[in-house]
Scaffold this motif. Sequence first.
Motif, PDB file in Angstrom:
ATOM      1  N   ALA A 193       0.826  -1.210   0.000  1.00 15.97           N
ATOM      2  CA  ALA A 193       0.000   0.000   0.000  1.00 15.97           C
ATOM      3  C   ALA A 193       0.861   1.262   0.000  1.00 15.97           C
ATOM      4  CB  ALA A 193      -0.930  -0.010   1.209  1.00 15.97           C
ATOM      5  N   ILE A 194       1.946   1.246   0.795  1.00 21.06           N
ATOM      6  CA  ILE A 194       2.844   2.401   0.828  1.00 21.06           C
ATOM      7  C   ILE A 194       3.601   2.533  -0.491  1.00 21.06           C
ATOM      8  CG2 ILE A 194       4.882   3.397   1.927  1.00 21.06           C
ATOM      9  CD1 ILE A 194       2.401   3.615   3.650  1.00 21.06           C
ATOM     10  N   ILE A 195       4.137   1.435  -0.981  1.00 24.20           N
ATOM     11  CA  ILE A 195       4.939   1.469  -2.207  1.00 24.20           C
ATOM     12  C   ILE A 195       4.083   1.885  -3.404  1.00 24.20           C
ATOM     13  CG2 ILE A 195       6.234   0.038  -3.835  1.00 24.20           C
ATOM     14  CD1 ILE A 195       7.206  -1.578  -1.412  1.00 24.20           C
ATOM     15  N   GLU A 196       2.861   1.383  -3.465  1.00 21.43           N
ATOM     16  CA  GLU A 196       1.987   1.658  -4.606  1.00 21.43           C
ATOM     17  C   GLU A 196       1.133   2.905  -4.404  1.00 21.43           C
ATOM     18  OE1 GLU A 196      -0.277  -1.873  -5.439  1.00 21.43           O
ATOM     19  OE2 GLU A 196       1.484  -3.159  -5.173  1.00 21.43           O
ATOM     20  N   ARG A 197       1.239   3.571  -3.232  1.00 17.17           N
ATOM     21  CA  ARG A 197       0.493   4.806  -2.955  1.00 17.17           C
ATOM     22  C   ARG A 197      -1.010   4.578  -3.074  1.00 17.17           C
ATOM     23  NH1 ARG A 197       5.833   5.383  -2.069  1.00 17.17           N
ATOM     24  NH2 ARG A 197       6.752   7.275  -2.955  1.00 17.17           N
ATOM     25  N   ARG A 198      -1.504   3.521  -2.438  1.00 14.13           N
ATOM     26  CA  ARG A 198      -2.937   3.232  -2.490  1.00 14.13           C
ATOM     27  C   ARG A 198      -3.439   2.906  -1.091  1.00 14.13           C
ATOM     28  NH1 ARG A 198      -3.609  -2.160  -1.815  1.00 14.13           N
ATOM     29  NH2 ARG A 198      -1.854  -3.533  -2.312  1.00 14.13           N
ATOM     30  N   GLU A 199      -4.739   3.016  -0.908  1.00 10.25           N
ATOM     31  CA  GLU A 199      -5.403   2.710   0.369  1.00 10.25           C
ATOM     32  C   GLU A 199      -4.849   3.552   1.523  1.00 10.25           C
ATOM     33  OE1 GLU A 199      -7.948   0.894   0.415  1.00 10.25           O
ATOM     34  OE2 GLU A 199      -7.818  -0.406  -1.332  1.00 10.25           O
ATOM     35  N   LEU A 200      -4.350   4.761   1.214  1.00 10.64           N
ATOM     36  CA  LEU A 200      -3.770   5.618   2.241  1.00 10.64           C
ATOM     37  C   LEU A 200      -4.774   6.702   2.644  1.00 10.64           C
ATOM     38  CD1 LEU A 200      -0.192   6.052   0.720  1.00 10.64           C
ATOM     39  CD2 LEU A 200      -1.040   4.266   2.250  1.00 10.64           C
ATOM     40  N   SER A 201      -4.853   6.979   3.935  1.00 16.05           N
ATOM     41  CA  SER A 201      -5.818   7.938   4.456  1.00 16.05           C
ATOM     42  C   SER A 201      -5.146   9.251   4.830  1.00 16.05           C
ATOM     43  CB  SER A 201      -6.521   7.352   5.687  1.00 16.05           C
ATOM     44  OG  SER A 201      -7.222   6.169   5.351  1.00 16.05           O
ATOM     45  N   GLN A 202      -5.953  10.295   4.891  1.00 17.83           N
ATOM     46  CA  GLN A 202      -5.454  11.611   5.285  1.00 17.83           C
ATOM     47  C   GLN A 202      -4.892  11.561   6.702  1.00 17.83           C
ATOM     48  OE1 GLN A 202      -8.423  14.639   5.816  1.00 17.83           O
ATOM     49  NE2 GLN A 202      -7.017  16.319   5.401  1.00 17.83           N
ATOM     50  N   VAL A 203      -3.785  12.284   6.920  1.00 20.09           N
ATOM     51  CA  VAL A 203      -3.101  12.245   8.212  1.00 20.09           C
ATOM     52  C   VAL A 203      -2.814  13.663   8.691  1.00 20.09           C
ATOM     53  CG1 VAL A 203      -0.982  11.598   9.414  1.00 20.09           C
ATOM     54  CG2 VAL A 203      -2.023  10.021   7.799  1.00 20.09           C
ATOM     55  N   ALA A 204      -2.940  13.860   9.992  1.00 22.64           N
ATOM     56  CA  ALA A 204      -2.436  15.059  10.644  1.00 22.64           C
ATOM     57  C   ALA A 204      -1.178  14.674  11.410  1.00 22.64           C
ATOM     58  CB  ALA A 204      -3.481  15.645  11.583  1.00 22.64           C
ATOM     59  N   ALA A 205      -0.051  15.302  11.087  1.00 22.59           N
ATOM     60  CA  ALA A 205       1.218  15.019  11.754  1.00 22.59           C
ATOM     61  C   ALA A 205       1.497  16.111  12.782  1.00 22.59           C
ATOM     62  CB  ALA A 205       2.347  14.962  10.731  1.00 22.59           C
ATOM     63  N   VAL A 206       1.582  15.711  14.055  1.00 22.63           N
ATOM     64  CA  VAL A 206       1.783  16.657  15.152  1.00 22.63           C
ATOM     65  C   VAL A 206       3.187  16.474  15.713  1.00 22.63           C
ATOM     66  CG1 VAL A 206       0.951  17.440  17.388  1.00 22.63           C
ATOM     67  CG2 VAL A 206      -0.674  16.557  15.688  1.00 22.63           C
ATOM     68  N   ARG A 207       3.994  17.501  15.672  1.00 22.83           N
ATOM     69  CA  ARG A 207       5.346  17.479  16.244  1.00 22.83           C
ATOM     70  C   ARG A 207       5.364  18.333  17.502  1.00 22.83           C
ATOM     71  NH1 ARG A 207      10.442  18.767  13.787  1.00 22.83           N
ATOM     72  NH2 ARG A 207       9.997  17.171  12.210  1.00 22.83           N
ATOM     73  N   ILE A 208       5.763  17.732  18.630  1.00 17.84           N
ATOM     74  CA  ILE A 208       5.922  18.464  19.885  1.00 17.84           C
ATOM     75  C   ILE A 208       7.414  18.629  20.117  1.00 17.84           C
ATOM     76  CG2 ILE A 208       5.350  18.538  22.338  1.00 17.84           C
ATOM     77  CD1 ILE A 208       3.181  16.416  21.759  1.00 17.84           C
ATOM     78  N   GLY A 209       7.936  19.842  19.929  1.00 19.88           N
ATOM     79  CA  GLY A 209       9.375  20.020  20.066  1.00 19.88           C
ATOM     80  C   GLY A 209       9.848  21.448  19.951  1.00 19.88           C
ATOM     81  N   LEU A 210       8.921  22.390  19.758  1.00 22.78           N
ATOM     82  CA  LEU A 210       9.329  23.792  19.686  1.00 22.78           C
ATOM     83  C   LEU A 210       9.863  24.240  21.047  1.00 22.78           C
ATOM     84  CD1 LEU A 210       6.397  25.375  17.617  1.00 22.78           C
ATOM     85  CD2 LEU A 210       8.657  24.668  16.800  1.00 22.78           C
ATOM     86  N   PRO A 211      10.801  25.160  21.107  1.00 19.56           N
ATOM     87  CA  PRO A 211      11.281  25.990  19.991  1.00 19.56           C
ATOM     88  C   PRO A 211      12.310  25.313  19.079  1.00 19.56           C
ATOM     89  CG  PRO A 211      12.381  26.627  22.011  1.00 19.56           C
ATOM     90  CD  PRO A 211      11.374  25.587  22.394  1.00 19.56           C
ATOM     91  N   SER A 212      12.845  24.147  19.440  1.00 19.81           N
ATOM     92  CA  SER A 212      13.816  23.481  18.577  1.00 19.81           C
ATOM     93  C   SER A 212      13.101  22.811  17.404  1.00 19.81           C
ATOM     94  CB  SER A 212      14.598  22.425  19.363  1.00 19.81           C
ATOM     95  OG  SER A 212      15.292  23.012  20.440  1.00 19.81           O
TER      96      SER A 212
END
Length: 526
Positions: A69-88
Motif C-alpha cells: 500500500a505504501i509502495i503503490e500509494r494506495r489505500e492511504l488515508s489523510q493524516v495530521a502530523a503533530v510534532r511536539i518540540g518547539l522551539p527546537s
Amino acid sequence: MRIGIDVGGTHTDAVILQGDNVLASTKALTSADVISGITRALDVILKDSGVSQAEIETVMIGTTQFTNAIIERRELSQVAAVRIGLPSGNGLPPMLDWPQDLKDALDSETYMLHGGYLYDGWSMADIDDSEVEGMIQSMLKSGVKNIAIASAFSPINARPEKQVASKILEAIPDAKITLSHSFGRLGLMERENAAILNTTLLPFADRVVSSFLGALEKRQLHCPVYISQNDGTLMSADFVRAYPALTFASGPTNSLRGAYMLTGLKDAIVVDIGGTTSDIGVLQNGFPRESNVIIKIGGVRTNFRMPDILAIGLGGGSIVSGDGTSIGPQSVGHRLVTEGLVFGGETLTTTDILVASGNAAIGDKSKIAHICPDIIRNAQATLHAMLDSNIDMMKPGGKSMPVILVGGGAVLVTDGLQAASNIHRPEHAGVANAIGAAIAQIGGEAEQMVSYRNLPRGDAIKQVTQIAVQRAIDAGADATTLRTVDIEETPVPYMDDSSTCIRIKVIGELAPSVTESANKHSEALA
C-alpha cells in the motif's frame, strides 16, 4: 496444530503444521478481496490433511498488504502530523524529505507545538494549551481523524505525546492516533516518519484484518489469529489494527524463519527466490540479522527494526538477454504463464533457460528448442555468478556459511554455488514463508537513553526490560514464558560518559487466551 498463511501480492501460501511436521501445503492466487484467496488455500490444506477445523489451535498470517500500500500509494488515508518540540526543530518540519507523490497521497496536515524533553530529562518547553486548542479546532474544521503525534525524546518521557493525545480524544472521540514512542527508537524524524506511515494505514488495517478474520470465519475457524511482524515475531489481530506498519518486511523475515525450521540451521545464508526478485538474508541464532542502517519504506526514512535483506532482480520471471550474459532486473513477474516462451509467449526468461537445460519439465519444451547451447550455458553462468557475488556481500565477516535455498524459484539454481560451504534444498521450501509465520513467537522491544550516574546499570536494564515485556504482553504473549534474547548497550558520544542507549528484546510463547495471560502476569507481578 497451527495454520500458517502468507498473503503476497501474487500468491497466497498456506500450510498446516503439527509440531514441526508439515501435514499439507498449497499456493493459491491472491484475490483482490483477499478473502476468497485465503479461503481457497484453506480449502486445499484442510482437505489434503484431513484435519478438522476444531483441531486447529491457532492461525498465523503474514502479509505484504501494508508494505504494498505504501509502495503503490494506495489505500492511504489523510493524516495530521503533530510534532511536539518547539522551539527546537522548527527548521525541519514533518515529512520534509518525503517523495512528493506520497505526500500528495496522504493529503497531510502538519502542526508544530511547544513542549517535549531533552535526552537527560530536562523539559524543552511547557505544553501551550492555547496552541493545542487551536490545533484541535483546525482538525475539527478539516475533518481529519487519523493523527500521528511525535515528541522529542518521547521514548524517554512520553508524557507530552499522551497529554496532547488525551486532549484530542476529548474533542474527537473517534480519532485514530499513533504515538511515536510506541515504536521505541530515539531518532525523532525517523520515529515520526514511522508514526505517520502507521497512521495513514489505520483505516486500511481495519479492513484487512476484518478480511482475514472473515475468511477464517467462513471456514469455521474460531481459534486465535496472529499476524507476523518484521522481526520474526507475532502480534494479535487487534494489535495489528493499531500498528499495521510493524508488518513491513515480514515476508522475507518469515522466509528466513521458515528456512530455519526446515533445516534446523541457526546460522546460515538464506536465499528466497521468487518470481521477480531474490531476497538474501542472514540467520543468526535462528532469527534474521537486523539491519544497522536506516531503512526506507516507499522512499521514507524510518527507524523500524528490519531484517538485513539484500534484494536483487533475479527470479523465475526475470528477462534474459539474447546472448544470455545479462539477467534482469526487468521481469515479466506474474505474467510468466503468458509471456514466457515455454508458455507460448515471446519473452526469454530464466524459467525458459531452466527448461531448456533439461533441469525442469515446465510448459511446452518444444517452444524453446531453438535456443542454442551457448546461450543456455551463458545464462546459467550469469545466474550463478549473480547469486555468488551477492551472497559474498552478505557473509558475516566474510566467513564461509551454508546456504539455504527457498521460494518457488529455488529450482533455478542447478549447479553449486562457490559462495556456499554447502547448499540445502529443504522439502516444502516453496512455502517457507507460510511455515515461518506458523512457527513465530511473540516479541517485544524497548529502547531508552539512560545515565548510569543517575540510575545503576542493573536498575536501568530492569526498567527497559519491563517496558519490552509489557509490549510483548500487549501483543499477545504469555507473560510466564517471556525471556530476554537481546540486550544492546551503546554509549552515547559527545555526552556524559555514563549516557547509554539501551535496547532490549524479549520473546515468549503465545498466550492461551487474553484473560489467562493477564491473570498470569498479575500473579507474576504479585
